[in-house]
Design a protein around this motif. Structure first.
Motif, short mmCIF file in Angstrom:
data_model
loop_
_atom_site.label_atom_id
_atom_site.label_comp_id
_atom_site.label_asym_id
_atom_site.label_seq_id
_atom_site.Cartn_x
_atom_site.Cartn_y
_atom_site.Cartn_z
N GLU A 38 -3.72 6.12 28.43
CA GLU A 38 -2.66 7.08 28.77
C GLU A 38 -1.57 7.35 28.26
N PRO A 39 -0.71 6.74 27.32
CA PRO A 39 0.28 7.64 26.97
C PRO A 39 0.36 8.23 25.39
N GLY A 40 -0.75 8.01 25.10
CA GLY A 40 -1.73 8.53 24.17
C GLY A 40 -2.34 9.77 23.91
N PHE A 41 -2.91 10.34 25.46
CA PHE A 41 -3.28 11.44 26.15
C PHE A 41 -2.04 12.30 26.30
N ALA A 42 -0.59 11.05 26.92
CA ALA A 42 0.45 12.34 27.33
C ALA A 42 1.23 13.42 26.30
N ALA A 43 1.17 12.26 25.23
CA ALA A 43 1.92 13.18 23.45
C ALA A 43 1.15 13.80 23.48
N TRP A 44 -0.34 13.64 23.40
CA TRP A 44 -1.70 14.90 22.99
C TRP A 44 -0.93 15.74 23.48
N LEU A 45 -1.19 16.26 24.86
CA LEU A 45 -0.93 17.57 25.67
C LEU A 45 1.00 17.53 25.00
N GLU A 46 1.53 16.92 24.67
CA GLU A 46 3.03 17.37 24.74
C GLU A 46 3.16 17.97 23.62
N GLN A 47 1.96 17.51 22.42
CA GLN A 47 2.61 18.20 21.17
C GLN A 47 1.79 19.56 21.63
N GLY A 48 1.01 19.87 22.44
CA GLY A 48 0.16 21.30 22.33
C GLY A 48 -0.69 21.36 21.28
N PHE A 49 -1.25 20.19 21.30
CA PHE A 49 -2.57 20.03 19.99
C PHE A 49 -4.07 20.31 21.77
N HIS A 50 -3.60 20.77 22.80
CA HIS A 50 -4.78 21.27 23.56
C HIS A 50 -5.27 22.55 23.18
N GLY A 51 -3.81 23.38 23.07
CA GLY A 51 -3.48 24.74 22.47
C GLY A 51 -4.24 25.44 24.59
N GLU A 52 -5.21 26.51 24.23
CA GLU A 52 -5.02 27.48 25.28
C GLU A 52 -5.82 26.88 26.52
N MET A 53 -6.28 25.36 25.99
CA MET A 53 -7.66 24.66 26.83
C MET A 53 -6.50 23.93 28.32
N ASP A 54 -6.42 25.09 28.52
CA ASP A 54 -5.10 24.66 30.27
C ASP A 54 -5.47 24.14 31.11
N TYR A 55 -6.80 23.85 31.46
CA TYR A 55 -7.14 23.35 32.05
C TYR A 55 -6.75 21.07 32.24
N MET A 56 -6.69 21.29 30.94
CA MET A 56 -6.23 19.88 30.58
C MET A 56 -5.22 19.25 31.32
N ALA A 57 -3.82 20.14 30.24
CA ALA A 57 -2.60 19.86 31.07
C ALA A 57 -2.61 19.80 32.96
N ARG A 58 -3.46 20.66 33.29
CA ARG A 58 -3.38 21.56 34.62
C ARG A 58 -3.90 19.91 35.66
N HIS A 59 -5.32 18.96 34.77
CA HIS A 59 -5.51 18.39 36.12
C HIS A 59 -5.08 16.57 35.27
N GLY A 60 -3.94 16.87 34.08
CA GLY A 60 -2.82 15.35 33.94
C GLY A 60 -3.81 14.43 33.49
N MET A 61 -3.28 13.32 34.50
CA MET A 61 -3.43 11.37 34.24
C MET A 61 -4.66 11.44 35.28
N LYS A 62 -5.33 12.88 35.80
CA LYS A 62 -6.47 12.29 36.88
C LYS A 62 -7.86 12.10 35.80
N ARG A 63 -8.00 12.37 34.39
CA ARG A 63 -8.61 12.48 33.87
C ARG A 63 -8.86 10.62 33.36
N MET A 64 -7.95 10.21 33.04
CA MET A 64 -7.97 9.36 32.59
C MET A 64 -7.51 7.91 33.71
N ARG A 65 -7.61 8.49 35.40
CA ARG A 65 -8.20 7.31 36.64
C ARG A 65 -9.25 8.44 37.45
N PRO A 66 -9.92 7.43 37.05
CA PRO A 66 -11.43 7.53 37.65
C PRO A 66 -11.09 8.34 39.16
N SER A 67 -10.53 7.03 39.84
CA SER A 67 -10.25 6.61 41.12
C SER A 67 -9.62 7.81 41.79
#
Length: 353
Positions: A38-67
């Motif tokens: 989770e920390p690495g993914f949060a930092a990646w988003l914070e740096q804007g490395f996802h570009g225009e893939m807004d869904y990456m930020a919109r889903h947030g940590m749900k990606r890292m939390r299957p349940s």
């Protein structure tokens, strides 16, 4: 050991056997705890490395939390399937020929989403036939799922410095799929990392998108630029794209572990419509009906005809200066799409210098 544990262990073994019978090369099982990532993914988003893939930020940590994505999920069954198409033209040969179009090897055949989802569903049907109704949901690059992290945790391989999954037995030329389930299955041992001091993928990236080991700035990645980006490709990156019109495989082509990769035995992943050896001018001449016909059932269709022409215009701008290439570009100079016209104008300016 009680009978429930014995039954679960046998079911896990059966699932792996059934999965391989359905065409998967490996099946693993893990729990749902990805808090370490989770920390690495949060930092990646914070740096804007996802570009225009807004869904990456919109889903947030749900990606890292299957349940959280699928309530009740206790385990994730992960699967990999080799895709490198047999009998396709050598990738390096195409990349070196500026008159031809390079398409990422995974996209030469049938859309992998359809193939893997179908096989994973068959696996679920087989499980249900043996244990009765159970909770599950099937994924393959189709929802906020941390595929590489789950695959590593379930023992299928490790996250390479290019952020793709690597396997000692199979390199990286494979697709991943997942089954989120409520079955209390025993888990597998996570894979160790075997990249060592190698930095081949970092050096090979044409646009310098691998900004640090295990960190990709998608905004510079050719796969992002040709597939995910819907607007104008940054002019400073266009010359670096060469003839890559859909995706980029350079970080995999140079990886030493891919000497252990296997050709796919799946007929669905064989190259279609000559996509492995087509000329840029030929593809640029397609009208929208031809584009639709030649990409039927393919992952390529998702970018649409306009971005297809955009990408090829850039590649033609990087192609050898010939009367034929110039004429091809001039034929699209007045295209109805402003996006296409912009990239054609750029390419023409390159040839007219």
């Amino acid at each position: 050991m009680n009978s429930d544990l014995l039954d679960s262990a046998q079911l896990a073994a059966d699932i792996k056997t059934w999965g391989k019978a359905l065409g998967f090369q490996s099946i693993g099982i893990c729990d749902t705890d990805l808090s370490h990532a989770e920390p690495g993914f949060a930092a990646w988003l914070e740096q804007g490395f996802h570009g225009e893939m807004d869904y990456m930020a919109r889903h947030g940590m749900k990606r890292m939390r299957p349940s959280e994505l699928v309530p009740g999920t206790a385990r994730v069954i992960t699967a990999r399937m080799d895709y490198f198409p047999p009998d396709s033209q050598p990738a390096a040969t195409i990349i070196e020929d500026g008159s031809r179009a390079f398409i990422s090897r995974y996209a030469l055949g049938r859309d992998y989403h359809k193939v893997l989802r179908g096989r994973l569903q068959q696996l679920c049907d087989r499980i249900a036939a043996n244990v009765g109704e159970f909770g599950y949901r099937v994924f393959t690059d189709s929802a906020p799922v941390a595929e590489v992290e789950l695959a590593q945790k379930s023992g299928l391989g490790w996250k390479g410095k290019h952020t793709l999954l690597l396997s000692r037995e199979a390199g990286s030329w494979f697709f991943l799929g997942e089954i989120y389930t409520d079955l209390p299955l025993p888990v597998d041992v996570p894979s160790d990392n075997h990249c060592g001091t190698c930095t081949a993928c970092i050096s090979a990236c044409p646009t310098g998108a691998i900004v640090a080991p295990y960190q990709v700035d998608a905004r510079r990645c050719i796969s992002y630029l040709t597939i995910e980006l819907k607007g104008s490709i940054p002019p400073d990156l266009r010359p670096m794209m060469g003839n890559r019109i859909y995706g980029c495989d350079d970080c995999q082509l140079c990886c030493p572990w891919n000497r252990f990769a296997h050709l796919s035995a799946e007929p669905d992943f064989q190259a279609r419509h000559g996509l492995d050896n087509a000329s840029l001018r030929e593809m640029f001449s397609w009208d929208e009906a031809a584009f639709e016909a030649n990409t039927t059932g393919s992952a390529i269709r998702r970018i649409g005809y306009e971005c297809w022409l955009r990408n090829i215009a850039v590649a033609l701008g990087n192609a050898p200066h010939t009367p034929e290439n110039l004429a091809a570009l001039e034929s699209r100079a007045g295209h109805p799409s402003a996006l296409v016209r912009e990239h054609v104008a750029w390419a023409l300016a390159i040839h007219r210098r």
